[in-house]
Each structure stands twice: as structure tokens, then as C-alpha cells.
Design a protein around this motif. Structure first.
Motif, PDB file in Angstrom:
ATOM      1  N   GLN A 128       0.818  -1.219   0.000  1.00 16.61           N
ATOM      2  CA  GLN A 128       0.000   0.000   0.000  1.00 16.61           C
ATOM      3  C   GLN A 128       0.853   1.271   0.000  1.00 16.61           C
ATOM      4  OE1 GLN A 128      -2.925  -2.477  -0.425  1.00 16.61           O
ATOM      5  NE2 GLN A 128      -3.344  -0.290  -0.497  1.00 16.61           N
ATOM      6  N   ALA A 129       2.094   1.140  -0.448  1.00 19.74           N
ATOM      7  CA  ALA A 129       2.971   2.313  -0.541  1.00 19.74           C
ATOM      8  C   ALA A 129       2.789   2.948  -1.913  1.00 19.74           C
ATOM      9  CB  ALA A 129       4.422   1.891  -0.355  1.00 19.74           C
ATOM     10  N   THR A 130       2.678   4.268  -1.956  1.00 26.74           N
ATOM     11  CA  THR A 130       2.723   4.966  -3.242  1.00 26.74           C
ATOM     12  C   THR A 130       4.198   5.086  -3.620  1.00 26.74           C
ATOM     13  OG1 THR A 130       2.999   7.208  -2.394  1.00 26.74           O
ATOM     14  CG2 THR A 130       0.734   6.351  -2.480  1.00 26.74           C
ATOM     15  N   SER A 131       4.471   5.678  -4.775  1.00 25.36           N
ATOM     16  CA  SER A 131       5.883   5.824  -5.143  1.00 25.36           C
ATOM     17  C   SER A 131       6.528   7.022  -4.447  1.00 25.36           C
ATOM     18  CB  SER A 131       6.024   5.945  -6.664  1.00 25.36           C
ATOM     19  OG  SER A 131       5.230   7.010  -7.122  1.00 25.36           O
ATOM     20  N   VAL A 132       5.753   7.766  -3.652  1.00 26.97           N
ATOM     21  CA  VAL A 132       6.319   8.883  -2.880  1.00 26.97           C
ATOM     22  C   VAL A 132       6.694   8.345  -1.495  1.00 26.97           C
ATOM     23  CG1 VAL A 132       5.922  11.197  -1.973  1.00 26.97           C
ATOM     24  CG2 VAL A 132       4.747  10.460  -4.076  1.00 26.97           C
ATOM     25  N   PRO A 133       7.969   8.446  -1.117  1.00 26.09           N
ATOM     26  CA  PRO A 133       8.374   7.880   0.180  1.00 26.09           C
ATOM     27  C   PRO A 133       7.520   8.416   1.337  1.00 26.09           C
ATOM     28  CG  PRO A 133      10.286   8.572  -1.086  1.00 26.09           C
ATOM     29  CD  PRO A 133       9.084   9.054  -1.844  1.00 26.09           C
ATOM     30  N   GLY A 134       7.063   7.495   2.186  1.00 25.81           N
ATOM     31  CA  GLY A 134       6.293   7.892   3.365  1.00 25.81           C
ATOM     32  C   GLY A 134       4.827   8.203   3.074  1.00 25.81           C
ATOM     33  N   VAL A 135       4.392   8.042   1.836  1.00 27.34           N
ATOM     34  CA  VAL A 135       2.981   8.306   1.511  1.00 27.34           C
ATOM     35  C   VAL A 135       2.308   6.984   1.137  1.00 27.34           C
ATOM     36  CG1 VAL A 135       1.370   9.537   0.005  1.00 27.34           C
ATOM     37  CG2 VAL A 135       3.486  10.649   0.760  1.00 27.34           C
ATOM     38  N   TRP A 136       1.226   6.680   1.853  1.00 24.84           N
ATOM     39  CA  TRP A 136       0.532   5.405   1.725  1.00 24.84           C
ATOM     40  C   TRP A 136      -0.898   5.654   1.284  1.00 24.84           C
ATOM     41  CZ3 TRP A 136       3.868   1.428   3.265  1.00 24.84           C
ATOM     42  CH2 TRP A 136       5.030   1.853   3.935  1.00 24.84           C
ATOM     43  N   SER A 137      -1.514   4.676   0.695  1.00 24.77           N
ATOM     44  CA  SER A 137      -2.917   4.862   0.307  1.00 24.77           C
ATOM     45  C   SER A 137      -3.637   3.517   0.341  1.00 24.77           C
ATOM     46  CB  SER A 137      -3.009   5.483  -1.089  1.00 24.77           C
ATOM     47  OG  SER A 137      -4.351   5.789  -1.387  1.00 24.77           O
ATOM     48  N   ALA A 138      -4.937   3.572   0.615  1.00 26.28           N
ATOM     49  CA  ALA A 138      -5.737   2.341   0.723  1.00 26.28           C
ATOM     50  C   ALA A 138      -7.208   2.683   0.579  1.00 26.28           C
ATOM     51  CB  ALA A 138      -5.482   1.672   2.078  1.00 26.28           C
ATOM     52  N   GLY A 139      -8.004   1.647   0.377  1.00 24.99           N
ATOM     53  CA  GLY A 139      -9.451   1.834   0.299  1.00 24.99           C
ATOM     54  C   GLY A 139      -9.896   2.247  -1.091  1.00 24.99           C
ATOM     55  N   ASP A 140     -11.063   2.874  -1.147  1.00 19.86           N
ATOM     56  CA  ASP A 140     -11.706   3.197  -2.428  1.00 19.86           C
ATOM     57  C   ASP A 140     -10.859   4.087  -3.333  1.00 19.86           C
ATOM     58  OD1 ASP A 140     -13.899   1.807  -1.577  1.00 19.86           O
ATOM     59  OD2 ASP A 140     -15.294   3.496  -1.630  1.00 19.86           O
ATOM     60  N   CYS A 141      -9.958   4.867  -2.755  1.00 16.27           N
ATOM     61  CA  CYS A 141      -9.193   5.811  -3.586  1.00 16.27           C
ATOM     62  C   CYS A 141      -7.969   5.142  -4.211  1.00 16.27           C
ATOM     63  CB  CYS A 141      -8.782   7.037  -2.779  1.00 16.27           C
ATOM     64  SG  CYS A 141      -7.735   6.653  -1.372  1.00 16.27           S
ATOM     65  N   ALA A 142      -7.675   3.897  -3.843  1.00 12.01           N
ATOM     66  CA  ALA A 142      -6.424   3.262  -4.287  1.00 12.01           C
ATOM     67  C   ALA A 142      -6.710   2.059  -5.189  1.00 12.01           C
ATOM     68  CB  ALA A 142      -5.611   2.814  -3.076  1.00 12.01           C
ATOM     69  N   GLU A 143      -5.723   1.726  -6.005  1.00  4.96           N
ATOM     70  CA  GLU A 143      -5.829   0.519  -6.836  1.00  4.96           C
ATOM     71  C   GLU A 143      -5.496  -0.726  -6.023  1.00  4.96           C
ATOM     72  OE1 GLU A 143      -3.137   0.961 -10.141  1.00  4.96           O
ATOM     73  OE2 GLU A 143      -4.698   1.879 -11.370  1.00  4.96           O
ATOM     74  N   VAL A 144      -6.025  -1.853  -6.479  1.00  2.74           N
ATOM     75  CA  VAL A 144      -5.599  -3.153  -5.947  1.00  2.74           C
ATOM     76  C   VAL A 144      -5.433  -4.098  -7.134  1.00  2.74           C
ATOM     77  CG1 VAL A 144      -6.559  -3.083  -3.603  1.00  2.74           C
ATOM     78  CG2 VAL A 144      -8.044  -3.691  -5.517  1.00  2.74           C
ATOM     79  N   ARG A 145      -4.826  -5.229  -6.879  1.00  9.63           N
ATOM     80  CA  ARG A 145      -4.621  -6.194  -7.960  1.00  9.63           C
ATOM     81  C   ARG A 145      -5.719  -7.253  -7.912  1.00  9.63           C
ATOM     82  NH1 ARG A 145      -2.287 -11.110  -8.637  1.00  9.63           N
ATOM     83  NH2 ARG A 145      -1.941 -11.244  -6.409  1.00  9.63           N
TER      84      ARG A 145
END
Ligand code: FAD
Length: 448
Positions: free
Chosen positions: A272-289
Motif C-alpha cells: 500500500q505504498a505509493t511511489s512517494v516515500p512515506g505516503v501510503w494509500s488504501a481503500g476506495d481511492c487506491a488501486e488493488v490487484r
């Protein structure tokens, strides 16, 4: 100075991440900002609140800001994050009560802004004051107040999960309900035609006037009433509710430069890490596989939000957890008819490069001779070349819907349709036939 985690968005994903981070890192300072008046709430329960099954809105709140405070998680409701500065590692937060803004620094940022109902540009008047969406608890409170003033005529635009659940709620409240969907049948994005047609029947049997292949083109505000029109129909409504799907809430991410993926949701890895260090994302706003197709998807489900939030919380607190992906398993009901699905539907399987075959079985939830045995149908989808299970769908009376979990578990485990046809499932006459309909559908898919 302790390290600080700032959470943007205080519902399933954001607060799961915050809670997990607190468990693992007692030293972390955790501050969450939520623009609505509630945190950690169940949007899933909203239609049942509007319908009167859930007595009070507070019942839909899992944890209040005070309860989070007792666990050293600082929560600010009615606070909107209006900008993220990745270089300065700070967010700008606006207090929606007094409109004052302040700057708050972060070491870790959890981006969990969720999704918002789609309001397509090609429907004139869709942004009008008389057109309601259902997302936050405040939306549910407003809709309940209107439902209480009825009964009247509600037009539901869209035949997805929210449309179905709102249709049930408003019928239960004594309203006349018309549902207009551009699809061939309800739940067209998630069900194949034979199952979607059964879902249509359940919708109509519950008393809903269902218009399929009915594309709404305008909603005209006439004060206390709205006129909903499309080619060949015009409906006068006291209330219009849209359920045309939802999209990830990513404006802040775009403005800040947090990269999105191909689906338009925030791109993350399996931690759940974005490519920006220290920035994470999850839930409806994020992609999953997607576990079957292997493709990135934007799966707007509470199940996914809770799990991905927990994964993010583990990793940002120096743990190591990986999200194993989704199947898109989902369930709803229309009156006593349960509707569920998992994996890929036929055309999605083809798009993903499989050669799908289907096995369809129709019968009853319990043994055929059982008094009032209710109808049930099951569809199993497999790959012609390998037999690999790809998906499944169920429509049937009480006890049918959660059987989808058997198919989901089999897909998850990489089983073939032929293997599923022999799984040792429980049987007694009140619950199923001696061959469950899932067995039969799986065998037919294996033989197809
Ligand atoms: P959200 O729940 O959308 O939370 C995001 C939060 O962020 C929101 O509270 C929003 O106000 C806040 N926010 C956004 N931007 C900002 C900002 N800039 N500053 C501060 N706060 C911000 N899923 C199922 O699995 N099963 C179901 O039965 C089911 N039923 C549903 C019924 C309804 C009516 C709805 C609307 C959804 C349903 N869902 C269901 C989907 C499920 O509710 C969502 O997948 C889940 O809530 C997503 O959680 P989230 O935390 O990612 O996003």
C-alpha cells in the motif's frame, strides 16, 4: 519530537490504518482529518437506516472521536485537508466550522479519501439540488428525513448495488419506486445476463417499476418535483437518487503529485505504498490487484478498504504485510432474494485473456421437497483450457447468497471447476440438495 502520521479521510481505510499503526507503534503521533461529521462509520448500513431497519444513525458508527482519543489517536471531524505539500511534508487543513486553515507537518501520510458518486456530464441537471447521492452518513440522514415526509415517488437512476438497496428501503417506507438503468439488466457490471435477469425479476417482484435500457438524459428541477427524462420516458418524481457508480476521490492526490495508476485511482504496491516515500494509500481511492486477471482494479468495497487500510498501517509502522489481492466478492439482497458474485464475469474473463466456459444450475436453496423451498440459481465460470475457476454468481432465496464464499475460497485456492464439483460440502434437507447447486454448476463448467 515523535514521528507524526497524518491520515486524510477518517473512515474504513484511514481509521484501520491508524488503529493498526497505533497497535504496532505506541510512540507514533497520529492525527486524522475527516471532513464529514463522523468517523469510522458503516456506509454499507445506510440504505437500511433509510429503510427503517437500523433505528438510529449512531448505530452505524463503529468508533467515535472520543473513543479514538482514548487510544491516543487524535481525530478532527469537519476538517478538510485542502492541499498536500510533498516537498515540505505538510498538509493544509481547513476547519469547516470556522473556515480557518492551519498547516500540519507529517512524517507519514495516509491518503484514504475514499470515493464519490459519479454524476455524468451527459445527464443535464444531474447536479441539481433535488438530486441526491448516497455516500456519507449525512447523506443518509438527509434521505431518511425526506423518506419520513413521504410516501411519494422516488426515481432511482442506476441499477447498481446502491440502487437496489435504496429500492428495497423506499418500498419498505411505502414509496412508489421507479428504477431507470441504461443496462440490459440491473447489476450489469457485475452479473452475467442469466443471473442479472433473475435479479431483475426479484426487483420487479418486490414492487419496483424497473426500466432497463433506459438512459436518463436530464433531470429538470421543478421546485418540489423533478422530471427525469430519457428516450421514450419521462417520470415525475418527488425525490431522485443517483446510483451510477462511484469513482476514486483523487483531486488532492493529483494536485499534490501523488501518481495515479491506469484505473485513475492512486497507484500503490502490495504494501500500500505509493511511489512517494512515506505516503501510503488504501481503500476506495487506491488501486488493488485482481487475483484472477492480475490486472489493477479500483474495487469499491468495504471489505477491501478495511484490509488494505490494515496493511498500510502495518507497513507504515515498520511492519511487513502484503495485500494478496481481490476477487470482487460482493453480496446484496432484494427483499428475500439474495444476489452474490465473485471473480470475473464472462466478458471480463475474455478481456483478461481466458477462454471462459460456464456451468449453470437451477433448483432450490433447500431440498426440492422441503416446504416452501425457495428458488436458487448458480453460475460457475472456468477456463476451457485449464479448468481454472474464474468466477461465480448466485441468485436465490434465504441461505443462497453466502454460498458464494465457497466459490470465492475455491478460486482463491486456485482450484479447478472439476475439483470444486467434489468438495465435501454440508448437506441436510433444510439447507441444500445432496448435491449442492454449486457442485452441479461446477461440474457443468468442467464438462463444458
Ligand atoms: P470512504 O468510506 O469513502 O471514506 C473516505 C472518507 O474520507 C470520507 O468520510 C470522506 O468524507 C473523507 N474525505 C475525503 N476527502 C477528504 C479530505 N480532503 N479531507 C478530509 N476528509 C476527506 N461495501 C461492501 O463491501 N459491502 C456493502 O454492503 C457496501 N454497501 C455500501 C452501501 C453504500 C450506500 C455505500 C455508499 C457504500 C457501500 N459499500 C459497501 C462500499 C464501502 O462503504 C466503501 O468501500 C468503504 O466505505 C470505503 O472506505 P474508505 O475508507 O476507502 O472510503
Amino acid at each position: 519530537m515523535p514521528e507524526r502520521l497524518v491520515v486524510v479521510g477518517g473512515d474504513a481505510a484511514g481509521m484501520s490504518a491508524a488503529s493498526q499503526a497505533r497497535r504496532l507503534r505506541p510512540d507514533l503521533e497520529i492525527v486524522a482529518f475527516e471532513r464529514s461529521s463522523y468517523v469510522s462509520y458503516s456506509a454499507c448500513g445506510e440504505p437500511y437506516y433509510v429503510g427503517g431497519l437500523v433505528a438510529s444513525i449512531d448505530r452505524l458508527v463503529a468508533r467515535t472521536p472520543e473513543e479514538f482519543a482514548a487510544r491516543s489517536i487524535e481525530v478532527h471531524i469537519r476538517h478538510e485537508v485542502s492541499a498536500i505539500d510533498l516537498d515540505k511534508r505538510q498538509v493544509i487543513v481547513r476547519n469547516l466550522q470556522d473556515s480557518r486553515s492551519e498547516t500540519v507537518g507529517f512524517d507519514h501520510l495516509m491518503y484514504a479519501t475514499g470515493s464519490r458518486p459519479l454524476r455524468p456530464d451527459d445527464i443535464a441537471g444531474i447536479d441539481g439540488p433535488g438530486v441526491f447521492g448516497l455516500r456519507t452518513l449525512e447523506d443518509a440522514v438527509r434521505l431518511k428525513q425526506i423518506a419520513d415526509q413521504g410516501p411519494g415517488h422516488v426515481v432511482l437512476v442506476g441499477g447498481g448495488y446502491i440502487g437496489i438497496e435504496m429500492a428495497e428501503a423506499m418500498i419498505d417506507r411505502g414509496w412508489k419506486v421507479t428504477m431507470a438503468t441504461s443496462g440490459r439488466h440491473v447489476l450489469e457490471r457485475t452479473l452475467d445476463d442469466p443471473m442479472g435477469e433473475r435479479a431483475d425479476r426479484a426487483v420487479r417482484d418486490y414492487g419496483v417499476e424497473l426500466l432497463t435500457e433506459a438512459r436518463v438524459t436530464s433531470v429538470e428541477d421543478q421546485g418540489s418535483q423533478q422530471v427525469v427524462s430519457g428516450e421514450g420516458f419521462s417520470l415525475v418524481a418527488d425525490l431522485v437518487v443517483i446510483g451510477l457508480g462511484a469513482g476514486p476521490e483523487v483531486e488532492l492526490a493529483i494536485a499534490a503529485g501523488i501518481p495515479l495508476g491506469v484505473t485513475g485511482a492512486v497507484a500503490v504496491d502490495d504494501r500500500q505504498a505509493t511511489s512517494v516515500p512515506g505516503v501510503w494509500s488504501a481503500g476506495d481511492c487506491a488501486e488493488v490487484r485482481h487475483r484472477v486477471s492480475g490486472l489493477p482494479v479500483n474495487m469499491l468495497l468495504g471489505t477491501v478498504a478495511n484490509k488494505t487500510g490494515r496493511i498500510a498501517g502495518t507497513n507504515l509502522a515498520n511492519g511487513d504485510a502484503r495485500f494478496p489481492g481481490v476477487l470482487g466478492t460482493a453480496i446484496t439482497r432484494m427483499g428475500s432474494t439474495e444476489i452474490s458474485r465473485t471473480g470475473l464475469k464472462v466478458n471480463d474473463a475474455t478481456t483478461a485473456g481466458f477462454s471462459p466456459v460456464t456451468g449453470f444450475a437451477r433448483g432450490t436453496v433447500s431440498a426440492g421437497y422441503w416446504p416452501d423451498a425457495s428458488p436458487m440459481a448458480a453460475l460457475v465460470i472456468a477456463d476451457r483450457n485449464t479448468g481454472q475457476l474464474l468466477g461465480g454468481q448466485i441468485v436465490g432465496g434465504p441461505g443462497a447468497g453466502k454460498r458464494i464464499d465457497v466459490i470465492a475460497t475455491a478460486i482463491w485456492a486456485g482450484m479447478t471447476a472439476a475439483e470444486l464439483a467434489w468438495v465435501d460440502l454440508a448437506y441436510a434437507p433444510p439447507f441444500s440438495g445432496v448435491w449442492d447447486l454449486i457442485h452441479i454448476a461446477a461440474r457443468r463448467a468442467a464438462d463444458a
